[in-house]
Motif scaffolding. Structure first.
Motif, PDB file in Angstrom:
ATOM      1  N   HIS A  19       0.874  -1.163   0.000  1.00 35.02           N
ATOM      2  CA  HIS A  19       0.000   0.000   0.000  1.00 35.02           C
ATOM      3  C   HIS A  19       0.919   1.222   0.000  1.00 35.02           C
ATOM      4  N   PRO A  20       0.485   2.329  -0.620  1.00 37.93           N
ATOM      5  CA  PRO A  20       1.341   3.524  -0.591  1.00 37.93           C
ATOM      6  C   PRO A  20       1.813   3.855   0.824  1.00 37.93           C
ATOM      7  N   ASP A  21       3.061   4.216   0.935  1.00 43.01           N
ATOM      8  CA  ASP A  21       3.681   4.639   2.196  1.00 43.01           C
ATOM      9  C   ASP A  21       4.159   3.512   3.101  1.00 43.01           C
ATOM     10  N   ALA A  22       3.984   2.269   2.674  1.00 34.09           N
ATOM     11  CA  ALA A  22       4.434   1.162   3.523  1.00 34.09           C
ATOM     12  C   ALA A  22       5.957   1.068   3.508  1.00 34.09           C
ATOM     13  N   GLY A  23       6.576   1.617   2.459  1.00 29.81           N
ATOM     14  CA  GLY A  23       8.043   1.609   2.420  1.00 29.81           C
ATOM     15  C   GLY A  23       8.643   0.928   1.206  1.00 29.81           C
ATOM     16  N   LYS A  24       7.856   0.764   0.144  1.00 28.30           N
ATOM     17  CA  LYS A  24       8.336   0.109  -1.068  1.00 28.30           C
ATOM     18  C   LYS A  24       9.581   0.814  -1.637  1.00 28.30           C
ATOM     19  N   THR A  25       9.504   2.121  -1.754  1.00 29.97           N
ATOM     20  CA  THR A  25      10.618   2.870  -2.337  1.00 29.97           C
ATOM     21  C   THR A  25      11.861   2.775  -1.461  1.00 29.97           C
ATOM     22  N   THR A  26      11.659   2.905  -0.170  1.00 36.73           N
ATOM     23  CA  THR A  26      12.786   2.848   0.766  1.00 36.73           C
ATOM     24  C   THR A  26      13.447   1.469   0.713  1.00 36.73           C
ATOM     25  N   LEU A  27      12.648   0.438   0.695  1.00 35.18           N
ATOM     26  CA  LEU A  27      13.198  -0.917   0.645  1.00 35.18           C
ATOM     27  C   LEU A  27      13.961  -1.133  -0.669  1.00 35.18           C
ATOM     28  N   VAL A  44      16.806   6.402  -4.975  1.00 38.07           N
ATOM     29  CA  VAL A  44      15.785   6.251  -5.999  1.00 38.07           C
ATOM     30  C   VAL A  44      14.533   7.002  -5.574  1.00 38.07           C
ATOM     31  N   LYS A  45      14.659   7.640  -4.445  1.00 37.87           N
ATOM     32  CA  LYS A  45      13.512   8.271  -3.809  1.00 37.87           C
ATOM     33  C   LYS A  45      12.916   9.410  -4.631  1.00 37.87           C
ATOM     34  N   GLY A  46      13.796  10.265  -5.190  1.00 35.57           N
ATOM     35  CA  GLY A  46      13.280  11.446  -5.884  1.00 35.57           C
ATOM     36  C   GLY A  46      12.404  11.059  -7.054  1.00 35.57           C
ATOM     37  N   VAL A 139       7.724  -7.186   6.967  1.00 34.25           N
ATOM     38  CA  VAL A 139       6.965  -6.290   7.849  1.00 34.25           C
ATOM     39  C   VAL A 139       7.911  -5.155   8.226  1.00 34.25           C
ATOM     40  N   ASN A 140       7.527  -3.961   7.824  1.00 35.08           N
ATOM     41  CA  ASN A 140       8.430  -2.813   7.883  1.00 35.08           C
ATOM     42  C   ASN A 140       8.088  -1.847   9.027  1.00 35.08           C
ATOM     43  N   LYS A 141       9.008  -0.959   9.279  1.00 33.20           N
ATOM     44  CA  LYS A 141       8.846   0.145  10.246  1.00 33.20           C
ATOM     45  C   LYS A 141       8.783  -0.321  11.702  1.00 33.20           C
ATOM     46  N   LEU A 142       9.567  -1.350  12.037  1.00 31.89           N
ATOM     47  CA  LEU A 142       9.608  -1.812  13.421  1.00 31.89           C
ATOM     48  C   LEU A 142      10.251  -0.779  14.344  1.00 31.89           C
ATOM     49  N   ASP A 143      10.921   0.201  13.769  1.00 33.13           N
ATOM     50  CA  ASP A 143      11.516   1.260  14.584  1.00 33.13           C
ATOM     51  C   ASP A 143      10.432   2.206  15.101  1.00 33.13           C
ATOM     52  N   ARG A 144       9.205   1.980  14.624  1.00 30.66           N
ATOM     53  CA  ARG A 144       8.061   2.724  15.170  1.00 30.66           C
ATOM     54  C   ARG A 144       7.172   1.752  15.906  1.00 30.66           C
ATOM     55  N   ASP A 145       6.291   2.285  16.770  1.00 27.24           N
ATOM     56  CA  ASP A 145       5.403   1.391  17.512  1.00 27.24           C
ATOM     57  C   ASP A 145       4.593   0.521  16.549  1.00 27.24           C
ATOM     58  N   GLY A 256      11.674  -5.904  10.022  1.00 32.01           N
ATOM     59  CA  GLY A 256      12.803  -4.981   9.957  1.00 32.01           C
ATOM     60  C   GLY A 256      12.372  -3.542   9.814  1.00 32.01           C
ATOM     61  N   SER A 257      13.330  -2.743   9.457  1.00 37.21           N
ATOM     62  CA  SER A 257      13.078  -1.322   9.285  1.00 37.21           C
ATOM     63  C   SER A 257      13.895  -0.855   8.086  1.00 37.21           C
ATOM     64  N   ALA A 258      13.196  -0.627   7.003  1.00 40.00           N
ATOM     65  CA  ALA A 258      13.899  -0.254   5.771  1.00 40.00           C
ATOM     66  C   ALA A 258      14.620   1.075   5.937  1.00 40.00           C
ATOM     67  N   LEU A 259      13.985   1.990   6.633  1.00 41.01           N
ATOM     68  CA  LEU A 259      14.562   3.327   6.772  1.00 41.01           C
ATOM     69  C   LEU A 259      15.926   3.283   7.446  1.00 41.01           C
ATOM     70  N   THR A 260      16.020   2.508   8.519  1.00 41.77           N
ATOM     71  CA  THR A 260      17.288   2.441   9.234  1.00 41.77           C
ATOM     72  C   THR A 260      18.141   1.271   8.743  1.00 41.77           C
TER      73      THR A 260
HETATM   74  P1  G4P Z   1       6.154   3.767  -0.643  1.00 41.61           P
HETATM   75  O1  G4P Z   1       7.170   3.731  -1.724  1.00 41.61           O
HETATM   76  O2  G4P Z   1       5.668   2.409  -0.247  1.00 41.61           O
HETATM   77  O3  G4P Z   1       5.036   4.711  -0.883  1.00 41.61           O
HETATM   78  O4  G4P Z   1       6.843   4.278   0.702  1.00 41.61           O
HETATM   79  P2  G4P Z   1       8.209   5.072   0.905  1.00 41.61           P
HETATM   80  O5  G4P Z   1       9.360   4.157   0.814  1.00 41.61           O
HETATM   81  O6  G4P Z   1       8.186   6.286   0.066  1.00 41.61           O
HETATM   82  O7  G4P Z   1       8.056   5.438   2.437  1.00 41.61           O
HETATM   83  C1  G4P Z   1       6.975   6.218   2.920  1.00 41.61           C
HETATM   84  C2  G4P Z   1       7.406   6.941   4.175  1.00 41.61           C
HETATM   85  O8  G4P Z   1       7.718   5.998   5.198  1.00 41.61           O
HETATM   86  C3  G4P Z   1       8.646   7.788   3.995  1.00 41.61           C
HETATM   87  O9  G4P Z   1       8.543   8.889   4.872  1.00 41.61           O
HETATM   88  C4  G4P Z   1       9.746   6.873   4.479  1.00 41.61           C
HETATM   89  O10 G4P Z   1      10.889   7.564   4.912  1.00 41.61           O
HETATM   90  C5  G4P Z   1       9.057   6.187   5.627  1.00 41.61           C
HETATM   91  N1  G4P Z   1       9.635   4.871   5.938  1.00 41.61           N
HETATM   92  C6  G4P Z   1       9.945   3.859   5.088  1.00 41.61           C
HETATM   93  N2  G4P Z   1      10.460   2.825   5.766  1.00 41.61           N
HETATM   94  C7  G4P Z   1      10.470   3.179   7.063  1.00 41.61           C
HETATM   95  C8  G4P Z   1      10.901   2.530   8.254  1.00 41.61           C
HETATM   96  O11 G4P Z   1      11.388   1.410   8.254  1.00 41.61           O
HETATM   97  N3  G4P Z   1      10.748   3.227   9.418  1.00 41.61           N
HETATM   98  C9  G4P Z   1      10.220   4.475   9.462  1.00 41.61           C
HETATM   99  N4  G4P Z   1      10.121   5.058  10.627  1.00 41.61           N
HETATM  100  N5  G4P Z   1       9.811   5.110   8.352  1.00 41.61           N
HETATM  101  C10 G4P Z   1       9.934   4.477   7.171  1.00 41.61           C
HETATM  102  P3  G4P Z   1       8.129  10.314   4.392  1.00 41.61           P
HETATM  103  O12 G4P Z   1       8.171  11.191   5.572  1.00 41.61           O
HETATM  104  O13 G4P Z   1       6.852  10.253   3.625  1.00 41.61           O
HETATM  105  O14 G4P Z   1       9.239  10.667   3.352  1.00 41.61           O
HETATM  106  P4  G4P Z   1      10.687  11.181   3.635  1.00 41.61           P
HETATM  107  O15 G4P Z   1      10.486  12.618   3.923  1.00 41.61           O
HETATM  108  O16 G4P Z   1      11.233  10.425   4.807  1.00 41.61           O
HETATM  109  O17 G4P Z   1      11.411  10.909   2.388  1.00 41.61           O
END
Ligand code: G4P
Length: 530
Positions: A19-27, A44-46, A139-145, A256-260
């Protein structure tokens, strides 16, 4: 043994569904980091930048008939050659999003740990399930609740109807996220926030039996909770079974946590161990082995350019067997023509790369002078094969099309029929009324704008779209049914598609159920085989 076995067998081609915002781009970005495909600062984010680069690039290259694809990213890792297919989301959601899944051999499902299974994931999952391809869950974003882990798994099983097998298990979440427990190796990998840009952080691996060290690292409470959860898990979860994974019946789950950048490499390594080599594809005369020496491919997506300045169309093909060689001629089977395809290219962010060769499992894009249709086969000239067509997917938004200038009837019919043939929209007629009243159906609402824009710009026809309340469409499988006599609900509509097949439009799923109950033996489907 084919001549290209080595190249083909090291390929893995997957799509990410989420779903949008789940972290596809980050992963995706983190995967590319491991492949060394982008530099550490790059990203690849931009999305806007990437799009800009595509059109600039096309401007320059269209003269030469060379094509580009921003829809696939390729990178090498540990001897594997990995293709990631983009499944556009948000506003861009369309039938193409579904069609892209036809070109993948497996799917990676990204779930936001605090949201669980969301609408778009559910839709994309259905298409993967229809194909029976392996599905891997991150399963992403474990660094958040996060939601409770058992609840999350339960949700996947109940909502999507696939068994889950956690390969690792999260220890806490948000501020209390401590790492993951690796079930096979019976050890925990401690969490480290590597932040953007770096590959590996300082993680420690501690055996689950090393109680003192473990408690010192994660604390007594987290330790107690973990041991309790492991016990529960070992008793309750499905056993790992690779053939079940390959059949799409069991999804291995990772946390895991794609962001970190935590848990991403563990996931990638396991994915590569478990995913299949390019799958054999069916033709009308049986399956073709991907390692067959002769080149073959099918068209899964055609992209018409929105920009009037370059009205090229790009045909995206998935190579199903052998090797693509730009210097060799190929046969377009449906058109019964031998031709040379232009050299395929790939684009990544603002960098483009000329492919010197491509193999089964890869995706190429070629400029299409208007000869290809979705589902067409291209193969070695001496061959005559036809891959099974790509199903037509159920649109979810419908509108009645009104022509503003009724004098332009001919152009209107021509334009709308051509755009429908390209597969950007689907058109339907009310049963027995012919082309008098046209209903257009789309998977994503943006397609309505595309239709309006293209009719105006390419065919000089203005239209008005009147939204209709239908949300569901079903094809009728039964061939022996008199559609006129079907007993439906009062808000149901009977229509036919371009091929003359009868269909039913419904406002809600309750009406579908009622209609099935009222008509003994009626079989309705969500995908129409072509
Ligand atoms: P999408 O392609 O599935 O739509 O998602 P995308 O990777 O663009 O991620 C959506 C938002 O979630 C981004 O924040 C991204 O930084 C954040 N995010 C992705 N993975 C994680 C994670 O593991 N942990 C946390 N805490 N956040 C994560 P944003 O504020 O919308 O964009 P940006 O300003 O950070 O670029």
């Amino acid at each position: 043994m084919g001549s290209f076995d080595k190249e083909i067998n090291r390929r893995r081609t997957f799509a990410i569904i989420s779903h949008p915002d789940a972290g596809k781009t980050t992963l995706t970005e983190k995967f590319l980091l491991y492949g060394g495909a982008i530099n550490l600062a790059g990203s690849v984010k931009g999305k806007a930048t990437a799009r800009h680069a595509v059109s600039d690039w096309m401007e320059i290259e269209k003269e030469r008939g060379i094509s580009v694809t921003s829809s696939v990213l390729q990178f090498n890792y540990d001897g594997y050659c990995i293709n990631i297919l983009d499944t556009p989301g948000h506003q861009d959601f369309s039938e193409d999003t579904y069609r892209t899944l036809m070109a993948a051999d497996s799917a990676i499902m990204v779930i936001d740990a605090s949201k669980g299974v969301e609408a778009q994931t559910r839709k994309l999952f259905k298409v993967c399930a229809m194909r029976g391809i392996p599905i891997f869950t991150f399963v992403n974003k474990l660094d958040r609740d996060a939601n409770d882990t058992f609840d999350l798994l339960d949700e996947v099983e109940k909502e999507l109807g696939i068994a889950t097998c956690p390969i690792n298990w999260p220890i806490g979440s948000g501020k209390g996220f401590k790492g993951v427990y690796d079930r096979e190796n019976r050890a925990i990998v401690t969490y480290s926030d590597t932040q953007k840009g770096t590959k590996e952080g300082e993680t420690k691996v501690i055996s689950i039996d090393d109680t003192d060290a473990l408690i010192a690292e994660i604390g007594q409470d987290a330790y107690d909770k973990l041991t309790e959860e492991i016990e529960l898990l070992d008793g309750a979860s499905a056993e790992f079974n690779l053939s079940e994974v390959h059949a799409g019946k069991l999804t291995p789950v990772f946390f895991g946590s794609a962001l970190t950048n935590f848990g991403v490499e563990i996931f990638l390594q396991n994915y590569l161990k478990m995913a299949t080599v390019p799958l054999a594809r069916n033709t009308k005369d049986g399956a073709i082995d991907p390692t067959d020496d002769d080149f073959s491919a099918f068209v899964f997506k055609i992209q018409a350019n929105m920009n009037k300045a370059h009205r090229d169309r790009i045909a995206f093909m998935r190579i199903c067997s052998g090797k693509f060689d730009a210097d060799k001629e190929v046969k377009h089977v449906q058109g019964n023509k031998t031709m040379r395809l232009s050299q395929p290219q790939q684009i990544m962010a603002d960098e483009r790369k000329i492919l010197s060769e491509a193999y089964a499992g890869d995706i190429i894009g070629v400029f299409d002078p208007g000869i290809f249709s979705i589902g067409d086969t291209v193969c070695a000239p001496k061959k005559n094969i036809m891959y099974e067509g790509i199903p037509t997917f159920a649109p979810e938004h419908f509108a009645r099309v009104r022509q503003i200038d009724t004098m332009k009837r001919k152009q209107f019919i021509k334009g709308i029929s051509q755009i429908a043939q390209e597969g950007a929209i689907q058109i339907f007629q009310e049963l027995n009324t012919g082309m008098e009243e046209i209903i257009v159906g789309v998977v994503g609402v943006l397609q309505f704008d595309v239709l309006k824009y293209r009719l105006e710009n390419e065919y000089n026809v203005e239209i008005r779209l009147e939204p209709l309340p239908y949300e569901f469409i079903r094809w009728i499988e039964n061939t022996d049914i008199d559609v006129k006599k079907l007993q439906g609900t009062s808000d149901m509509k009977k229509v036919t598609d371009l091929k003359g097949r009868p269909l039913l439009l419904f406002v809600n799923s309750w009406s579908i159920q009622m209609t099935i109950e009222r008509n003994n033996g009626l079989v309705l489907t969500e995908f129409a085989k072509n």
